[in-house]
Design an enzyme around this catalytic site. Structure first.
Site, short mmCIF file in Angstrom:
data_model
loop_
_atom_site.label_atom_id
_atom_site.label_comp_id
_atom_site.label_asym_id
_atom_site.label_seq_id
_atom_site.Cartn_x
_atom_site.Cartn_y
_atom_site.Cartn_z
N TYR A 51 -5.86 -37.49 -14.93
CA TYR A 51 -6.99 -36.57 -14.99
C TYR A 51 -7.09 -35.84 -16.32
O TYR A 51 -8.16 -35.35 -16.67
CB TYR A 51 -7.02 -35.59 -13.80
CG TYR A 51 -5.74 -34.91 -13.47
CD1 TYR A 51 -5.31 -33.80 -14.17
CD2 TYR A 51 -4.95 -35.34 -12.40
CE1 TYR A 51 -4.13 -33.15 -13.85
CE2 TYR A 51 -3.78 -34.70 -12.07
CZ TYR A 51 -3.36 -33.60 -12.81
OH TYR A 51 -2.20 -32.96 -12.49
N GLU A 59 -29.85 -34.67 -17.00
CA GLU A 59 -29.82 -35.86 -16.16
C GLU A 59 -29.23 -37.05 -16.92
O GLU A 59 -28.42 -37.81 -16.38
CB GLU A 59 -31.23 -36.21 -15.66
CG GLU A 59 -31.82 -35.23 -14.68
CD GLU A 59 -32.51 -34.02 -15.30
OE1 GLU A 59 -33.24 -33.33 -14.56
OE2 GLU A 59 -32.34 -33.76 -16.51
N GLU A 61 -32.00 -24.28 -27.24
CA GLU A 61 -30.87 -24.99 -26.65
C GLU A 61 -30.19 -25.92 -27.66
O GLU A 61 -28.97 -26.03 -27.69
CB GLU A 61 -31.33 -25.81 -25.44
CG GLU A 61 -31.84 -24.96 -24.30
CD GLU A 61 -32.38 -25.81 -23.17
OE1 GLU A 61 -31.81 -25.75 -22.07
OE2 GLU A 61 -33.38 -26.54 -23.40
N LYS A 95 -25.65 -25.79 -15.80
CA LYS A 95 -26.08 -24.91 -16.89
C LYS A 95 -26.09 -23.50 -16.31
O LYS A 95 -27.00 -23.15 -15.56
CB LYS A 95 -27.50 -25.26 -17.33
CG LYS A 95 -27.64 -26.37 -18.31
CD LYS A 95 -29.13 -26.50 -18.66
CE LYS A 95 -29.34 -27.12 -19.99
NZ LYS A 95 -30.77 -27.23 -20.33
#
Length: 121
Positions: free
Chosen positions: A53, A73, A21, A100
């Site tokens: 935005y 997290e 990763e 993910k």
């Protein structure tokens, strides 16, 4: 309360615990909802009374494509905290979901995600 939603933003980052990763990287998708009061913006048609935005998208992109985190997290909390700190007078609450779609997990599933909600939502 009124809400601004940014849905299915897509980025490439190097977050994760596994070596693959952090070396190869992977795609991430994000959904962000902002709790704002759009009364004045709606009455005046003036951007200064709401949240741009495009700026929120760039903020999310810079965080996800920036410094690697081991845990999504931690990444999702960082996004929420930075949004709240950037717009303290406009954003009353934020919900951030980070997805993910292709984590290196053996098995059959669509995706994994983490979601946090901060402030008034």
């Amino acid at each position: 309360m009124d809400y601004i939603h940014l849905k299915d933003m897509q980025f490439y980052g190097y977050h994760g615990v596994l070596a693959a990763e952090t070396t190869l990287g992977q795609r991430f998708r994000a959904n962000v909802s902002l709790a704002v009061d759009m009364t004045k913006a709606g009455e005046t048609d003036d951007l200064s009374y709401t949240v741009n935005y495009a700026e929120v998208y760039a903020l999310c992109r810079d965080i996800v494509e920036g410094e690697p985190f081991k845990l999504i997290e931690a990444l999702v909390v960082k996004i929420a905290n930075v949004i709240l700190a950037t717009y303290p007078d406009k954003v009353k609450g934020v919900r951030v979901e980070l997805i993910k779609p292709d984590p290196p997990i053996h098995g059959y599933y669509k995706e994994v995600s983490v979601e946090v909600t901060r402030g008034d939502f």
